[in-house]
Scaffold this motif. Sequence first.
Motif, PDB file in Angstrom:
ATOM      1  N   MET A 147       0.804  -1.052  -0.037  1.00  0.00           N
ATOM      2  CA  MET A 147       0.015   0.030  -0.248  1.00  0.00           C
ATOM      3  C   MET A 147       0.853   1.307  -0.093  1.00  0.00           C
ATOM      4  N   THR A 148       1.968   0.952   0.499  1.00  0.00           N
ATOM      5  CA  THR A 148       2.781   2.186   0.692  1.00  0.00           C
ATOM      6  C   THR A 148       3.442   2.770  -0.678  1.00  0.00           C
ATOM      7  N   LYS A 149       3.275   1.870  -1.761  1.00  0.00           N
ATOM      8  CA  LYS A 149       3.950   1.919  -3.043  1.00  0.00           C
ATOM      9  C   LYS A 149       2.821   2.260  -4.265  1.00  0.00           C
ATOM     10  N   LYS A 150       1.651   2.519  -3.703  1.00  0.00           N
ATOM     11  CA  LYS A 150       0.510   3.025  -4.458  1.00  0.00           C
ATOM     12  C   LYS A 150       0.745   4.127  -5.333  1.00  0.00           C
ATOM     13  N   ASP A 151       1.455   5.301  -4.971  1.00  0.00           N
ATOM     14  CA  ASP A 151       1.672   6.390  -5.872  1.00  0.00           C
ATOM     15  C   ASP A 151       2.713   6.145  -6.816  1.00  0.00           C
ATOM     16  N   ASP A 152       3.739   5.449  -6.560  1.00  0.00           N
ATOM     17  CA  ASP A 152       4.814   4.905  -7.565  1.00  0.00           C
ATOM     18  C   ASP A 152       4.104   3.987  -8.766  1.00  0.00           C
ATOM     19  N   PHE A 153       3.241   3.053  -8.119  1.00  0.00           N
ATOM     20  CA  PHE A 153       2.536   2.162  -8.981  1.00  0.00           C
ATOM     21  C   PHE A 153       1.677   2.563 -10.124  1.00  0.00           C
ATOM     22  N   ILE A 154       1.109   3.743  -9.543  1.00  0.00           N
ATOM     23  CA  ILE A 154       0.254   4.484 -10.485  1.00  0.00           C
ATOM     24  C   ILE A 154       0.806   5.292 -11.484  1.00  0.00           C
ATOM     25  N   GLN A 155       1.944   5.904 -10.894  1.00  0.00           N
ATOM     26  CA  GLN A 155       2.699   7.010 -11.881  1.00  0.00           C
ATOM     27  C   GLN A 155       3.278   6.263 -13.050  1.00  0.00           C
ATOM     28  N   GLY A 156       3.922   4.695 -12.645  1.00  0.00           N
ATOM     29  CA  GLY A 156       4.485   4.041 -13.518  1.00  0.00           C
ATOM     30  C   GLY A 156       3.542   3.615 -14.513  1.00  0.00           C
ATOM     31  N   LEU A 157       2.330   3.376 -14.217  1.00  0.00           N
ATOM     32  CA  LEU A 157       1.396   2.988 -15.511  1.00  0.00           C
ATOM     33  C   LEU A 157       0.752   4.437 -15.924  1.00  0.00           C
ATOM     34  N   VAL A 158       0.877   5.617 -15.519  1.00  0.00           N
ATOM     35  CA  VAL A 158       0.471   6.819 -16.213  1.00  0.00           C
ATOM     36  C   VAL A 158       1.738   7.010 -17.137  1.00  0.00           C
ATOM     37  N   ASP A 159       2.863   6.873 -16.679  1.00  0.00           N
ATOM     38  CA  ASP A 159       4.070   7.262 -17.503  1.00  0.00           C
ATOM     39  C   ASP A 159       4.235   6.387 -18.898  1.00  0.00           C
ATOM     40  N   ILE A 160       3.400   5.067 -19.033  1.00  0.00           N
ATOM     41  CA  ILE A 160       3.398   4.441 -20.289  1.00  0.00           C
ATOM     42  C   ILE A 160       2.101   4.531 -20.933  1.00  0.00           C
ATOM     43  N   GLY A 161       1.125   5.540 -20.480  1.00  0.00           N
ATOM     44  CA  GLY A 161      -0.033   5.856 -21.164  1.00  0.00           C
ATOM     45  C   GLY A 161      -1.354   5.507 -20.574  1.00  0.00           C
ATOM     46  N   TRP A 162      -1.249   5.039 -19.338  1.00  0.00           N
ATOM     47  CA  TRP A 162      -2.564   4.780 -18.667  1.00  0.00           C
ATOM     48  C   TRP A 162      -3.173   6.003 -18.236  1.00  0.00           C
ATOM     49  N   ALA A 204      -4.743   8.061 -15.292  1.00  0.00           N
ATOM     50  CA  ALA A 204      -4.549   7.875 -13.806  1.00  0.00           C
ATOM     51  C   ALA A 204      -5.739   7.297 -12.975  1.00  0.00           C
ATOM     52  N   THR A 205      -6.970   7.595 -13.362  1.00  0.00           N
ATOM     53  CA  THR A 205      -8.244   6.963 -12.617  1.00  0.00           C
ATOM     54  C   THR A 205      -8.232   5.385 -12.952  1.00  0.00           C
ATOM     55  N   MET A 206      -7.731   5.024 -14.201  1.00  0.00           N
ATOM     56  CA  MET A 206      -7.819   3.566 -14.598  1.00  0.00           C
ATOM     57  C   MET A 206      -6.767   2.924 -13.750  1.00  0.00           C
ATOM     58  N   ALA A 207      -5.449   3.623 -13.649  1.00  0.00           N
ATOM     59  CA  ALA A 207      -4.368   2.927 -12.930  1.00  0.00           C
ATOM     60  C   ALA A 207      -4.753   2.875 -11.605  1.00  0.00           C
ATOM     61  N   ALA A 208      -5.332   3.735 -10.699  1.00  0.00           N
ATOM     62  CA  ALA A 208      -5.890   3.769  -9.394  1.00  0.00           C
ATOM     63  C   ALA A 208      -6.644   2.573  -9.120  1.00  0.00           C
ATOM     64  N   ASP A 209      -7.549   2.839 -10.150  1.00  0.00           N
ATOM     65  CA  ASP A 209      -8.846   1.432  -9.949  1.00  0.00           C
ATOM     66  C   ASP A 209      -7.977   0.021 -10.108  1.00  0.00           C
ATOM     67  N   HIS A 210      -7.134   0.069 -10.916  1.00  0.00           N
ATOM     68  CA  HIS A 210      -6.393  -1.225 -10.957  1.00  0.00           C
ATOM     69  C   HIS A 210      -5.609  -1.688  -9.662  1.00  0.00           C
ATOM     70  N   PHE A 211      -4.885  -0.624  -9.242  1.00  0.00           N
ATOM     71  CA  PHE A 211      -4.284  -0.794  -7.852  1.00  0.00           C
ATOM     72  C   PHE A 211      -5.368  -1.080  -6.974  1.00  0.00           C
ATOM     73  N   ASN A 212      -6.229  -0.637  -6.773  1.00  0.00           N
ATOM     74  CA  ASN A 212      -7.449  -0.618  -5.809  1.00  0.00           C
ATOM     75  C   ASN A 212      -8.018  -2.037  -5.681  1.00  0.00           C
ATOM     76  N   SER A 213      -8.202  -2.500  -7.146  1.00  0.00           N
ATOM     77  CA  SER A 213      -8.712  -3.553  -7.068  1.00  0.00           C
ATOM     78  C   SER A 213      -8.051  -4.917  -6.823  1.00  0.00           C
ATOM     79  N   PHE A 214      -6.582  -4.894  -6.894  1.00  0.00           N
ATOM     80  CA  PHE A 214      -5.796  -5.818  -6.804  1.00  0.00           C
ATOM     81  C   PHE A 214      -4.686  -5.882  -5.482  1.00  0.00           C
TER      82      PHE A 214
END
Length: 179
Positions: free
Chosen positions: A106-121, A123-133
């Motif tokens: 959970m402490t890596k949430k922001d890095d996870f989301i930003q890493g996916l945004v950096d490749i074209g995701w 941000a909302t979809m990336a956050a939903d993905h993290f929160n779901s799994f």
Amino acid sequence: MMATIAGVNQIEDIYPHYQETPIGRLLEYHNLNRPFDRYVEAQLLVGMCMDNRKQLHIPDNFAYILRTGGGNLRSSEFKVSYAIGVGRVRAIALIAHNHCGMVHLMTKKDDFIQGLVDIGWDATMAADHFNSFASMFEIGNEVDFVLSEAGRLRARYPGVLVAPMLYRLEDNRLYLLGQ
């Protein structure tokens, strides 16, 4: 109850109930440089983390290997059943490692989301993905998790020998875990 972490530096360090089993041979190959035997069929299933910093020293065809985040086999149970039912393995080595990225996920949430945004995701979809799994893959403490997972698998597959272990990145060795 505090977990014990036991080094394996000679054959006598392998717990008696693992000696002369595929678990014991895994420890002999990896830690004690036992010369490789030839295998046609897998002797055990290894469940370990997908982390790229770990590599087992074992012969070809010796083991099925499932690599998942944190070595968490909950979402891979059909594959475990396949190795047991079709592959006929009767031993599972569950290998956690220190400094695992799935600890405090959970402490890596922001890095996870930003890493996916950096490749074209988005941000909302990336956050939903993290929160779901994330809660499914968060393991807390490595040692406690692998001991708990070993207990779960022992209950699920009572005729299978299940050995919880720790891989220490500092020395690339396997350690036996117990309570």
